[in-house]
Design an enzyme around this catalytic site. Structure first.
Site, PDB file in Angstrom:
ATOM      1  N   GLU A 130      12.795  12.110  17.553  1.00 49.16           N
ATOM      2  CA  GLU A 130      13.857  10.826  18.511  1.00 49.16           C
ATOM      3  C   GLU A 130      14.959  11.617  19.088  1.00 49.16           C
ATOM      4  OE1 GLU A 130      14.421   6.923  18.462  1.00 49.16           O
ATOM      5  OE2 GLU A 130      12.657   7.834  17.427  1.00 49.16           O
ATOM      6  N   TYR A 152      21.391   7.331  17.831  1.00 50.99           N
ATOM      7  CA  TYR A 152      20.940   7.796  16.355  1.00 50.99           C
ATOM      8  C   TYR A 152      20.646   9.129  17.074  1.00 50.99           C
ATOM      9  CZ  TYR A 152      17.638   9.666  13.100  1.00 50.99           C
ATOM     10  OH  TYR A 152      17.021  10.026  12.337  1.00 50.99           O
ATOM     11  N   LYS A 156      22.106  12.962  16.960  1.00 51.13           N
ATOM     12  CA  LYS A 156      21.181  14.019  15.713  1.00 51.13           C
ATOM     13  C   LYS A 156      21.206  15.386  16.523  1.00 51.13           C
ATOM     14  CE  LYS A 156      19.607  12.165  11.921  1.00 51.13           C
ATOM     15  NZ  LYS A 156      19.462  13.083  10.891  1.00 51.13           N
TER      16      LYS A 156
HETATM   17  P1  NAP Z   1      16.715   7.171   4.217  1.00 54.50           P
HETATM   18  O1  NAP Z   1      15.491   7.191   3.234  1.00 54.50           O
HETATM   19  O2  NAP Z   1      17.127   6.298   4.989  1.00 54.50           O
HETATM   20  O3  NAP Z   1      17.954   8.467   3.138  1.00 54.50           O
HETATM   21  C1  NAP Z   1      18.978   9.028   4.341  1.00 54.50           C
HETATM   22  C2  NAP Z   1      20.117   8.953   3.273  1.00 54.50           C
HETATM   23  O4  NAP Z   1      20.978   9.298   3.268  1.00 54.50           O
HETATM   24  C3  NAP Z   1      20.207   8.212   1.824  1.00 54.50           C
HETATM   25  O5  NAP Z   1      20.335   9.121   0.935  1.00 54.50           O
HETATM   26  C4  NAP Z   1      21.541   7.915   2.301  1.00 54.50           C
HETATM   27  O6  NAP Z   1      22.599   7.420   0.648  1.00 54.50           O
HETATM   28  C5  NAP Z   1      22.072   9.014   2.241  1.00 54.50           C
HETATM   29  N1  NAP Z   1      23.179   8.321   3.214  1.00 54.50           N
HETATM   30  C6  NAP Z   1      23.843   8.325   4.524  1.00 54.50           C
HETATM   31  N2  NAP Z   1      25.084   7.812   4.499  1.00 54.50           N
HETATM   32  C7  NAP Z   1      25.469   8.871   3.878  1.00 54.50           C
HETATM   33  C8  NAP Z   1      26.560   8.978   3.821  1.00 54.50           C
HETATM   34  N3  NAP Z   1      27.736   8.871   3.750  1.00 54.50           N
HETATM   35  N4  NAP Z   1      27.100  10.189   2.712  1.00 54.50           N
HETATM   36  C9  NAP Z   1      26.440  10.426   1.881  1.00 54.50           C
HETATM   37  N5  NAP Z   1      24.577  10.078   1.924  1.00 54.50           N
HETATM   38  C10 NAP Z   1      24.579   9.162   3.100  1.00 54.50           C
HETATM   39  O7  NAP Z   1      15.586   8.834   5.336  1.00 54.50           O
HETATM   40  P2  NAP Z   1      14.863   9.400   5.004  1.00 54.50           P
HETATM   41  O8  NAP Z   1      13.452   8.882   5.813  1.00 54.50           O
HETATM   42  O9  NAP Z   1      14.034   9.135   4.085  1.00 54.50           O
HETATM   43  O10 NAP Z   1      14.977  10.286   6.175  1.00 54.50           O
HETATM   44  C11 NAP Z   1      16.108  12.065   5.487  1.00 54.50           C
HETATM   45  C12 NAP Z   1      16.321  12.525   6.408  1.00 54.50           C
HETATM   46  O11 NAP Z   1      15.709  12.991   7.647  1.00 54.50           O
HETATM   47  C13 NAP Z   1      17.753  11.464   7.675  1.00 54.50           C
HETATM   48  O12 NAP Z   1      18.994  12.588   8.276  1.00 54.50           O
HETATM   49  C14 NAP Z   1      16.379  11.669   8.987  1.00 54.50           C
HETATM   50  O13 NAP Z   1      17.173  11.042  10.027  1.00 54.50           O
HETATM   51  C15 NAP Z   1      15.808  12.050   8.751  1.00 54.50           C
HETATM   52  N6  NAP Z   1      14.444  11.705   9.716  1.00 54.50           N
HETATM   53  C16 NAP Z   1      13.644  10.966   9.374  1.00 54.50           C
HETATM   54  C17 NAP Z   1      11.975  11.594   9.672  1.00 54.50           C
HETATM   55  C18 NAP Z   1      11.639  10.390   9.148  1.00 54.50           C
HETATM   56  O14 NAP Z   1      10.269   9.835   9.333  1.00 54.50           O
HETATM   57  N7  NAP Z   1      11.152   9.687   8.061  1.00 54.50           N
HETATM   58  C19 NAP Z   1      12.371  11.717  10.770  1.00 54.50           C
HETATM   59  C20 NAP Z   1      13.032  12.931  11.228  1.00 54.50           C
HETATM   60  C21 NAP Z   1      13.847  13.172  11.135  1.00 54.50           C
HETATM   61  P3  NAP Z   1      22.421   6.221  -0.049  1.00 54.50           P
HETATM   62  O15 NAP Z   1      21.364   5.832  -0.482  1.00 54.50           O
HETATM   63  O16 NAP Z   1      23.530   6.027  -0.417  1.00 54.50           O
HETATM   64  O17 NAP Z   1      21.973   4.951   1.888  1.00 54.50           O
HETATM   65  N1  GDD Z   2      11.956  -0.863  12.793  1.00 55.02           N
HETATM   66  C1  GDD Z   2      10.930  -1.266  13.570  1.00 55.02           C
HETATM   67  N2  GDD Z   2      10.313  -3.199  13.278  1.00 55.02           N
HETATM   68  N3  GDD Z   2      10.240  -1.562  14.599  1.00 55.02           N
HETATM   69  C2  GDD Z   2       9.993  -1.793  14.897  1.00 55.02           C
HETATM   70  C3  GDD Z   2       9.248  -3.577  14.761  1.00 55.02           C
HETATM   71  C4  GDD Z   2      10.124  -3.814  13.330  1.00 55.02           C
HETATM   72  O1  GDD Z   2      10.185  -5.584  13.038  1.00 55.02           O
HETATM   73  N4  GDD Z   2       8.548  -3.539  15.822  1.00 55.02           N
HETATM   74  C5  GDD Z   2       7.876  -2.629  16.962  1.00 55.02           C
HETATM   75  N5  GDD Z   2       8.841  -1.786  16.219  1.00 55.02           N
HETATM   76  C6  GDD Z   2       8.641  -0.486  16.666  1.00 55.02           C
HETATM   77  C7  GDD Z   2      10.666   0.243  17.181  1.00 55.02           C
HETATM   78  O2  GDD Z   2      10.880  -0.411  18.238  1.00 55.02           O
HETATM   79  C8  GDD Z   2      10.211   1.763  17.626  1.00 55.02           C
HETATM   80  O3  GDD Z   2       9.579   2.116  18.687  1.00 55.02           O
HETATM   81  C9  GDD Z   2       8.441   2.121  16.127  1.00 55.02           C
HETATM   82  O4  GDD Z   2       8.188   0.592  16.253  1.00 55.02           O
HETATM   83  C10 GDD Z   2       8.966   2.483  15.172  1.00 55.02           C
HETATM   84  O5  GDD Z   2      10.539   2.089  14.793  1.00 55.02           O
HETATM   85  P1  GDD Z   2      10.334   2.544  13.079  1.00 55.02           P
HETATM   86  O6  GDD Z   2       9.772   2.313  11.823  1.00 55.02           O
HETATM   87  O7  GDD Z   2      12.437   1.727  12.547  1.00 55.02           O
HETATM   88  O8  GDD Z   2      11.155   3.767  13.419  1.00 55.02           O
HETATM   89  P2  GDD Z   2      11.847   5.306  14.157  1.00 55.02           P
HETATM   90  O9  GDD Z   2      10.611   5.517  15.202  1.00 55.02           O
HETATM   91  O10 GDD Z   2      12.387   4.130  15.012  1.00 55.02           O
HETATM   92  O11 GDD Z   2      12.560   6.012  13.475  1.00 55.02           O
HETATM   93  C11 GDD Z   2      12.236   6.678  12.211  1.00 55.02           C
HETATM   94  O12 GDD Z   2      11.397   8.196  12.832  1.00 55.02           O
HETATM   95  C12 GDD Z   2      12.384   8.881  13.216  1.00 55.02           C
HETATM   96  C13 GDD Z   2      11.560   9.698  13.982  1.00 55.02           C
HETATM   97  O13 GDD Z   2      11.389   9.699  15.391  1.00 55.02           O
HETATM   98  C14 GDD Z   2      12.942   7.386  11.956  1.00 55.02           C
HETATM   99  O14 GDD Z   2      13.348   7.312  10.122  1.00 55.02           O
HETATM  100  C15 GDD Z   2      13.982   8.538  12.097  1.00 55.02           C
HETATM  101  O15 GDD Z   2      15.059   8.292  11.378  1.00 55.02           O
HETATM  102  C16 GDD Z   2      13.771   9.383  12.458  1.00 55.02           C
HETATM  103  O16 GDD Z   2      14.621   9.994  13.602  1.00 55.02           O
END
Ligand code: NAP
Ligand code: GDD
Length: 376
Positions: A130, A152, A156
């Site tokens: 992002e 967000y 970050k």
């Molecule tokens: P997730 O499923 O939303 O998990 C987020 C975690 O952060 C949960 O354990 C949540 O706890 C905890 N948390 C939120 N606020 C907190 C607070 N104030 N104090 C302590 N813990 C807190 O996210 P994820 O997909 O596993 O992603 C992990 C990390 O990678 C995040 O930092 C995300 O931004 C980053 N990231 C994710 C992606 C992706 O595609 N998944 C890509 C790039 C970066 P609760 O269960 O209590 O809510």
């Molecule tokens: N959530 C969501 N819901 N997204 C939608 C929808 C919907 O109904 N319809 C279309 N989208 C589009 C969003 O506008 C976005 O462009 C794309 O689908 C992906 O949305 P998300 O799955 O919510 O993920 P994200 O890319 O915004 O964010 C996730 O990936 C990031 C890394 O690139 C999260 O995991 C972030 O924490 C992470 O940093």
């Protein structure tokens, strides 16, 4: 001596896979949880009570809790995964997002310094694609300029720069993994991939009529979360502290994801209309179950709702994982896009059926209870 790791965000998608990965490597794993009035520990329930897995209450917005916990655990490695991670939610709760996702990173770094662990404790920061936001080049690599495009992403970005600053100012081993979207059966249910796979499973089983989505044209580089947590560990085992892009190098649209997900649920879609009027319509049905539940060719099962449009949307993410391949020896193609969609749909088809079966059992139990009464 076994290494000790502290994971923030242990209850999340990545935290749960990383815990399993580190436990298998023989680590002592400590995770941060926060108090909630409902049970939110489903993803780590199978690890609770096992000998090398420990949970502690703390919060990313509470410096003292982090300082005390780091001092108690004395970790060799910290994986800072905790975040308000939903981009759309960050428009509604920007201050909370900044506090946890930006200042939270600083709190972790200062907790390490306060406990004089800066020479021994390595830190991984969960950074994100992002940061590239309104992208300035395609594909994006470690040298692509950042252009964050949501509260967000701006939060970050602070996390990314404060990690770099502490690396240079205090010679700390702290690094950012710039991870592109990664998904799984454990993905939160409001992220687009999981929202689609759950809806496809429900529609195929007659439990939902239509799925409402936002921008169908949005392009993402989607990988499998289980493959990505290995990289977090590899980044901290590298000789020098450096930042890495982690991605598959393959891009698909939200529409393509939905088409494939419905295919695996036994429903072929065709698309009609444009933008807000676009619809996913049933072209053919290859499952007796959906037909028995009343689904017909010509039914609209996907529609667009402006509720899911974002004030600014990131629409063209494609990562270049060359550096991770070269320097970490990581294979970005372990799980393909096609395999990812298939495994998520297979999981959700079973989940919807199991939820249904459990509801049936509860109904029978309730009927028996009502008939017999509690004392008989
Ligand atoms: P997730 O499923 O939303 O998990 C987020 C975690 O952060 C949960 O354990 C949540 O706890 C905890 N948390 C939120 N606020 C907190 C607070 N104030 N104090 C302590 N813990 C807190 O996210 P994820 O997909 O596993 O992603 C992990 C990390 O990678 C995040 O930092 C995300 O931004 C980053 N990231 C994710 C992606 C992706 O595609 N998944 C890509 C790039 C970066 P609760 O269960 O209590 O809510
Ligand atoms: N959530 C969501 N819901 N997204 C939608 C929808 C919907 O109904 N319809 C279309 N989208 C589009 C969003 O506008 C976005 O462009 C794309 O689908 C992906 O949305 P998300 O799955 O919510 O993920 P994200 O890319 O915004 O964010 C996730 O990936 C990031 C890394 O690139 C999260 O995991 C972030 O924490 C992470 O940093």
């Amino acid at each position: 001596m076994a290494k000790t790791a502290l994971i923030t965000g242990v209850t999340g998608q990545d935290g749960s896979y990383l815990s399993e990965f580190l436990l298998a490597k023989g680590y002592e794993v400590h995770g941060i949880i926060r108090r909630s009035s409902v049970d939110y520990r489903e993803r780590i329930a199978h690890l609770e009570g096992t000998p090398h897995f420990h949970l502690h209450y703390a919060d990313m917005s509470d410096s003292m809790s982090l300082v005390k916990l780091v001092g108690k655990v004395m970790p060799d490695e910290i994986y800072n995964l905790a975040a308000q991670s939903h981009v759309q939610v960050s428009f509604d709760a920007p201050e909370f997002t900044a506090d946890v996702d930006a200042v939270g990173v600083l709190r972790i770094l200062e907790a390490v310094r306060t406990n004089h662990l800066e020479k021994t404790c390595k830190i991984y920061q969960a950074s994100t694609s992002e940061l590239y936001g309104k992208v300035e080049e395609v594909p994006q690599s470690e040298t692509t300029p950042f252009h964050p495009y949501s509260p967000y992403a701006v939060a970050k970005l602070y996390g990314f720069w404060i990690i770099k600053e502490y690396r240079e100012a205090y010679n700390m081993f702290c690094c950012s993994g710039i991870l592109f979207n990664h998904e799984s059966e454990r993905r939160g249910e409001t992220f687009v991939t999981r929202k689609i796979t759950l809806a496809a499973a429900r529609i195929a089983q007659g439990k939902q009529n239509c799925l409402y989505l936002g921008n169908l044209d949005s392009l993402r580089d989607w990988g499998y979360a289980k493959d990505y947590v290995e990289c977090m560990w590899l980044i901290l085992q590298h000789n020098t502290p450096e930042d890495f892009v982690i991605a598959t190098g393959v891009q698909h649209s939200v529409r393509e994801f939905a088409t494939l997900a419905f295919h695996h649920a036994g429903i072929e879609l065709r698309w009609e209309g444009e933008e807000i009027n676009e619809k996913g319509i049933v072209a053919s049905i290859n499952t007796a179950l959906a037909q028995a539940e009343g689904l017909k060719v010509g039914d609209t099962v996907v529609a667009v709702s402006p509720d899911f449009y974002r004030p600014t949307d990131v629409v063209n993410l494609l990562g270049d994982p060359s550096k991770a391949k070269r320097e970490l020896g990581w294979n970005p193609q372990t799980t393909s896009f096609e395999q990812l969609v298939e495994l998520m749909v297979a999981h959700d088809m079973k989940k919807v059926a199991a939820d249904d079966a459990a509801a049936e059992i509860r109904k029978v139990n309730l009927a028996e209870y009502l008939e017999k009464g509690v004392d008989k």
